[in-house]
Design an enzyme around this catalytic site. Structure first.
Site, PDB file in Angstrom:
ATOM      1  CB  CYS A  35      -3.388  -2.908   9.456  1.00  0.00           C
ATOM      2  SG  CYS A  35      -2.757  -3.862  10.831  1.00  0.00           S
ATOM      3  CG  ASP A  37      -3.813  -0.868   2.766  1.00  0.00           C
ATOM      4  OD1 ASP A  37      -4.768  -0.668   2.003  1.00  0.00           O
ATOM      5  OD2 ASP A  37      -3.070   0.018   3.183  1.00  0.00           O
ATOM      6  CB  CYS A  61      -7.357   3.165  -0.457  1.00  0.00           C
ATOM      7  SG  CYS A  61      -5.607   3.016  -0.881  1.00  0.00           S
ATOM      8  CB  CYS A 105      -1.068   1.022  -2.585  1.00  0.00           C
ATOM      9  SG  CYS A 105      -2.138   1.800  -1.355  1.00  0.00           S
TER      10      CYS A 105
END
Length: 196
Positions: A35, A37, A61, A105
């Site tokens: 997906c 992450d 990222c 995140c």
């Protein structure tokens, strides 16, 4: 291009505590590399019950790497009790901010920590089960359950599906689940209002 703070760039370019702790006391794994992450957090306690060593492995990222690195620095030296109170807002504050679309995140970091603490205590992952209720998969693209949606929406007082996407990516790919997410949010807040 995202507008990152110097702290985000520093933790991305020079991540701290990368790897896995040998013979960890707690292990938390969240996300899914398919997906986009994924994060694995491991920690070891010292004789005083404080986090002596903590490491992470992440697939994601710059914001995911920076958030994971900042989290490890934040919780070093904390007791389990203290670490259990760390929120994604604490991670964002340590980084000096994150773009709204990258808040998920920091949420992933908080969830990995909560999962690792639950693992240490021998408890189930708090985002996978609530009482007798197993989480129902709502967003197939990012593997987000109704329990995770409710937990994040409550914590951050989110009322719109589009807001939730920034915190956990749910609905951010194909968008097929956005109506169901909105329905979950509407029902949750109606029930909250009924309790008052």
């Amino acid at each position: 291009m995202w507008n990152y703070t110097e702290k985000v760039m520093d933790h991305f370019m020079n991540p701290r505590n990368v790897g896995e702790v040998e013979n960890p006391d707690g292990v938390g794994e969240v996300g899914n590399a398919a997906c986009g992450d994924a994060l694995k957090l491991t920690f070891k306690l010292d004789n005083d019950g404080k986090i002596a060593d903590v490491k992470f492995k992440t697939f994601g990222c710059a914001s995911a790497i920076a958030s994971s690195s900042a989290l490890t620095e934040l919780i070093k030296g904390m007791t389990i009790e203290e670490a259990s109170k760390v929120s994604n807002d604490d991670i964002v504050a340590m980084l000096g901010d994150l773009p709204e679309a990258k808040i998920h995140c920091s949420v992933m970091g908080m969830e990995a920590l909560q999962a690792a603490i639950a693992n240490y205590k021998g408890e189930p992952n708090p985002f996978e089960k609530l009482g007798d209720h197993e989480g129902k998969l709502v967003c197939k693209c990012f593997g987000v359950t109704d329990l995770k949606i409710i937990a994040i929406a409550r914590e951050h007082k989110l009322t719109r599906a589009e807001e939730l996407t920034n915190y956990c990516k749910a609905g951010g790919a194909c968008g097929a689940c956005l109506d169901e997410i909105q329905h979950i949010l509407d029902d949750m807040w109606k029930l909250e209002q009924a309790k008052i």
